[in-house]
Enzyme design. Structure first.
Site, short mmCIF file in Angstrom:
data_model
loop_
_atom_site.label_atom_id
_atom_site.label_comp_id
_atom_site.label_asym_id
_atom_site.label_seq_id
_atom_site.Cartn_x
_atom_site.Cartn_y
_atom_site.Cartn_z
N LYS A 90 108.67 -2.41 7.50
CA LYS A 90 107.70 -1.34 7.75
C LYS A 90 107.81 -0.34 6.62
O LYS A 90 108.92 0.08 6.25
CB LYS A 90 108.06 -0.65 9.09
CG LYS A 90 107.12 0.44 9.48
CD LYS A 90 106.01 -0.09 10.37
CE LYS A 90 104.83 0.82 10.47
NZ LYS A 90 103.83 0.69 9.41
N GLN A 111 113.39 3.69 2.54
CA GLN A 111 112.74 3.42 3.83
C GLN A 111 113.69 2.75 4.83
O GLN A 111 113.57 2.93 6.04
CB GLN A 111 111.52 2.50 3.57
CG GLN A 111 110.50 2.48 4.69
CD GLN A 111 109.59 3.69 4.70
OE1 GLN A 111 109.19 4.17 3.66
NE2 GLN A 111 109.26 4.20 5.87
N LYS A 114 115.52 5.64 6.47
CA LYS A 114 114.57 6.48 7.20
C LYS A 114 114.18 5.80 8.51
O LYS A 114 114.22 6.41 9.58
CB LYS A 114 113.33 6.70 6.33
CG LYS A 114 112.29 7.58 6.97
CD LYS A 114 111.01 7.64 6.17
CE LYS A 114 111.24 8.04 4.73
NZ LYS A 114 109.98 8.35 4.04
N LYS A 126 108.22 -1.38 1.13
CA LYS A 126 107.23 -0.49 0.50
C LYS A 126 106.36 -1.36 -0.39
O LYS A 126 106.78 -2.43 -0.84
CB LYS A 126 107.94 0.58 -0.35
CG LYS A 126 107.09 1.77 -0.64
CD LYS A 126 107.05 2.77 0.52
CE LYS A 126 106.07 3.90 0.25
NZ LYS A 126 106.16 4.93 1.28
N GLY A 165 99.96 3.76 5.12
CA GLY A 165 99.48 4.49 3.94
C GLY A 165 100.61 5.21 3.23
O GLY A 165 101.74 5.27 3.69
N ASP A 166 100.29 5.75 2.07
CA ASP A 166 101.19 6.62 1.31
C ASP A 166 100.26 7.32 0.31
O ASP A 166 99.05 7.41 0.55
CB ASP A 166 102.30 5.80 0.62
CG ASP A 166 103.39 6.68 0.00
OD1 ASP A 166 104.13 7.31 0.75
OD2 ASP A 166 103.48 6.76 -1.25
N THR A 209 103.44 13.23 9.70
CA THR A 209 104.49 13.51 8.71
C THR A 209 104.64 15.02 8.51
O THR A 209 105.76 15.55 8.53
CB THR A 209 104.19 12.80 7.37
OG1 THR A 209 103.94 11.42 7.65
CG2 THR A 209 105.35 12.92 6.42
N ASN A 240 97.91 14.57 2.43
CA ASN A 240 98.11 14.41 3.87
C ASN A 240 99.32 15.19 4.37
O ASN A 240 99.23 15.94 5.34
CB ASN A 240 98.24 12.92 4.18
CG ASN A 240 98.65 12.67 5.62
OD1 ASN A 240 99.82 12.58 5.94
ND2 ASN A 240 97.67 12.60 6.50
N SER A 376 104.08 5.75 13.24
CA SER A 376 103.59 4.39 12.99
C SER A 376 104.26 3.42 13.96
O SER A 376 103.62 2.50 14.46
CB SER A 376 103.92 3.96 11.55
OG SER A 376 103.00 4.51 10.64
P1 NDP Z 1 98.44 12.15 -0.79
O1 NDP Z 1 97.92 11.16 -1.75
O2 NDP Z 1 97.65 12.48 0.42
O3 NDP Z 1 98.78 13.54 -1.55
C1 NDP Z 1 99.66 13.61 -2.59
C2 NDP Z 1 99.62 15.00 -3.16
O4 NDP Z 1 100.63 15.13 -4.16
C3 NDP Z 1 98.31 15.35 -3.80
O5 NDP Z 1 98.08 16.71 -3.66
C4 NDP Z 1 98.58 14.98 -5.27
O6 NDP Z 1 97.75 15.67 -6.18
C5 NDP Z 1 100.00 15.42 -5.42
N1 NDP Z 1 100.65 14.62 -6.49
C6 NDP Z 1 100.71 13.28 -6.61
N2 NDP Z 1 101.35 12.91 -7.73
C7 NDP Z 1 101.69 14.07 -8.34
C8 NDP Z 1 102.38 14.38 -9.51
N3 NDP Z 1 102.85 13.41 -10.33
N4 NDP Z 1 102.57 15.70 -9.82
C9 NDP Z 1 102.12 16.67 -8.99
N5 NDP Z 1 101.45 16.43 -7.85
C10 NDP Z 1 101.25 15.16 -7.53
O7 NDP Z 1 99.91 11.63 -0.39
P2 NDP Z 1 100.79 12.01 0.87
O8 NDP Z 1 100.57 13.43 1.22
O9 NDP Z 1 100.60 10.97 1.88
O10 NDP Z 1 102.25 11.80 0.28
C11 NDP Z 1 102.98 12.85 -0.39
C12 NDP Z 1 104.45 12.48 -0.42
O11 NDP Z 1 104.94 12.30 0.92
C13 NDP Z 1 104.81 11.19 -1.15
O12 NDP Z 1 106.08 11.31 -1.74
C14 NDP Z 1 104.89 10.17 -0.01
O13 NDP Z 1 105.69 9.06 -0.35
C15 NDP Z 1 105.54 11.02 1.05
N6 NDP Z 1 105.36 10.55 2.42
C16 NDP Z 1 104.12 10.39 2.96
C17 NDP Z 1 104.00 9.97 4.27
C18 NDP Z 1 102.67 9.88 4.94
O14 NDP Z 1 102.65 9.64 6.16
N7 NDP Z 1 101.56 10.06 4.26
C19 NDP Z 1 105.17 9.61 5.08
C20 NDP Z 1 106.43 9.90 4.44
C21 NDP Z 1 106.50 10.33 3.15
P3 NDP Z 1 96.48 14.92 -6.84
O15 NDP Z 1 95.45 14.89 -5.76
O16 NDP Z 1 96.12 15.76 -8.01
O17 NDP Z 1 96.97 13.55 -7.24
#
Ligand code: NDP
Length: 444
Positions: A90, A111, A114, A126, A165-166, A209, A240, A376
């Site tokens: 997962k 993961q 976690k 992943k 998703g991620d 999250t 997200n 999830s």
């Molecule tokens: P999203 O794609 O929804 O959002 C990511 C955000 O981070 C955007 O605002 C993006 O900006 C910014 N970002 C991405 N890359 C960079 C970078 N190199 N420098 C600065 N900002 C950056 O992703 P999520 O919110 O889903 O995920 C965010 C983090 O949380 C990740 O590390 C993910 O692995 C982790 N996570 C997510 C989960 C989930 O349920 N969604 C669960 C557990 C962990 P821009 O739009 O400009 O790219």
């Protein structure tokens, strides 16, 4: 040489150009030293750490698709099935140009622990692609997702591997991926989570999250004599996790004042307007400059700098290694008392160490952001039962799980003589269950 050092050497030798993966392995193994020393003979004989740091399966594939100009594009797809000792694999799928094998392996490795911490039966995995969804039309996104799933569908299933998703993979992408899986396999199965509620998704998964991060942060503060209510919170990211972290921070009486994306960051002294942020990022899919246009009191800064704002609590929710040593120093100077990671490995090893040394409460992502994968897991349960639970029921279970995770890692840290070190506590608590399962199942 100790067993941990031997394995670290081996992992470095075998993965010379995978810095993110090495960073994650080093962080985990370093904090497991006391546990490993207690059981060294058994673990060594079973090559437990070698097996734990080597993925059970790595799948790399080509993803050809046609863009809106009729040009064929080619991306690379990945699925790393890292460890299936405690349940079906997962873990999320990430679509971002920075994706490579090192990044996917680091995420898959994290993961494992976690998923174990959630208390639910899920192994670690992943996947993703170096595909950049930014600026692509809906049709292009669909074409890419269909091609990606045409290969991935051979390797996943409700009892083998259930992706989610991620970064870059939200409800729209999950929908296209699910549709293609269903068509090719001729089966309507709970094979992805984060699905739309109309076709098997769970209520509260979208929020999970970010909400979970705040439930855990609230409990960590409470157990250390602080109250989240009334605190100023700095958040990075605007995706997200960040969005729902900001929303829940408000609901719990705190004031979130920042957000960021890969171009820049926003400081809104009145507190971030969630409805506006959601409209800009989720609906219109625009940059943060648009947020500031509609909110005259807010300031936009291009580039980095979100951690320079005075805050009590910092929640990095964007991406890996976004909070370095200089940022950590600024946070401490400005009186920050707690950092909890919404993103995966957003804080560098050096910054983490510094924050802990300075007495800042620090909760690592594998615990603090586990609410997403936990929910999830709840989506998988609902799919198996062919039932769907109310928002309140799922949210209630999420809250229970996050509070439980904090107490679990707090207790593990105390038991192994590292009280208050929640990084070690999370690694130890997550590891013990997986190690027991691996030993019980023999050499497989
Ligand atoms: P999203 O794609 O929804 O959002 C990511 C955000 O981070 C955007 O605002 C993006 O900006 C910014 N970002 C991405 N890359 C960079 C970078 N190199 N420098 C600065 N900002 C950056 O992703 P999520 O919110 O889903 O995920 C965010 C983090 O949380 C990740 O590390 C993910 O692995 C982790 N996570 C997510 C989960 C989930 O349920 N969604 C669960 C557990 C962990 P821009 O739009 O400009 O790219």
């Amino acid at each position: 040489m100790s067993y941990v050092d031997e394995v670290l050497e081996r992992v470095k030798r075998q993965n010379p150009s995978q810095p993110e993966f090495l960073q994650a392995v080093q962080e985990v193994l370093e904090s497991l030293r006391s546990v490993v020393e207690k059981n060294e003979e058994r673990y060594r004989r079973d090559a437990l750490l070698e097996r734990l740091t080597t993925p059970e399966r790595v799948i790399v594939f080509s993803v050809p698709w046609v863009d809106d100009n009729g040009q064929v594009q080619l991306n690379r797809g990945y699925r790393v099935q890292f460890n299936g000792a405690i349940g079906p694999y997962k873990g999320g799928l990430r679509f971002h140009p920075s994706v490579n094998l090192s990044v996917i392996k680091f995420l898959g490795f994290e993961q494992i622990f976690k998923n174990s911490l959630t208390g639910l039966p899920m192994g670690g995995a992943k996947g993703g692609s170096d595909f950049d969804p930014k600026g692509r039309s809906d049709r292009e996104i669909m074409a890419f997702c269909q091609s990606f799933m045409t290969e991935l569908c051979r390797h996943i299933g409700p009892d083998t591997d259930v992706p989610a998703g991620d970064i870059g993979v939200g409800g729209r992408e999950i929908g296209y991926l699910f549709g293609q899986y269903k068509k090719i396999r001729a089966a309507f199965q709970g094979v992805l989570t984060g699905k739309g509620v109309a076709y098997g998704g769970s209520l509260a998964r979208t929020e999970a999250t970010g909400y979970g991060l705040l439930y855990l942060t609230q409990e960590m503060l409470r157990c250390n004599g602080h109250d989240l209510s009334g605190k100023t919170v700095a958040v990075s990211g605007a995706g997200n996790v960040a969005l729902y972290a900001i929303q829940k921070a408000w609901q719990l009486g705190a004031k979130p004042v920042t957000c960021s994306d890969s171009s820049g960051w926003v400081y809104d002294p009145e507190g971030i307007d969630v409805a506006l942020l959601r409209e800009v990022k989720e609906v219109r899919r625009q940059r943060l400059t648009e947020y500031v246009k509609a909110r005259p009191g807010a300031q936009y800064h291009s580039g980095k700098g979100v951690w320079s704002i005075k805050c009590d609590v910092a929640l990095p929710c964007a991406t890996q290694n976004e909070l370095g040593i200089e940022d950590a120093k600024l946070l401490v100077e400005n009186g920050c008392i707690a950092v909890a990671e919404g993103a995966n490995m957003p804080t560098t090893l050096e910054a983490t160490k510094y924050l802990q040394e300075q007495g800042v409460l620090f909760c690592p992502g594998k615990a603090a952001n586990a609410g997403g994968v936990a929910t999830s897991g709840l989506e998988m349960s609902q799919n198996s039962q062919r039932r769907s639970w109310s928002f309140e029921k799922v949210d209630g279970k999420l809250q229970e799980i996050m509070v439980g995770i904090f107490h679990n890692l707090d207790a593990a840290a105390r038991e192994y003589g590292v009280e208050g070190d929640y990084v070690a506590g999370a690694n130890i608590a997550g590891f013990l269950k997986v190690a027991d399962a691996m030993l019980a199942q023999g050499v497989v």
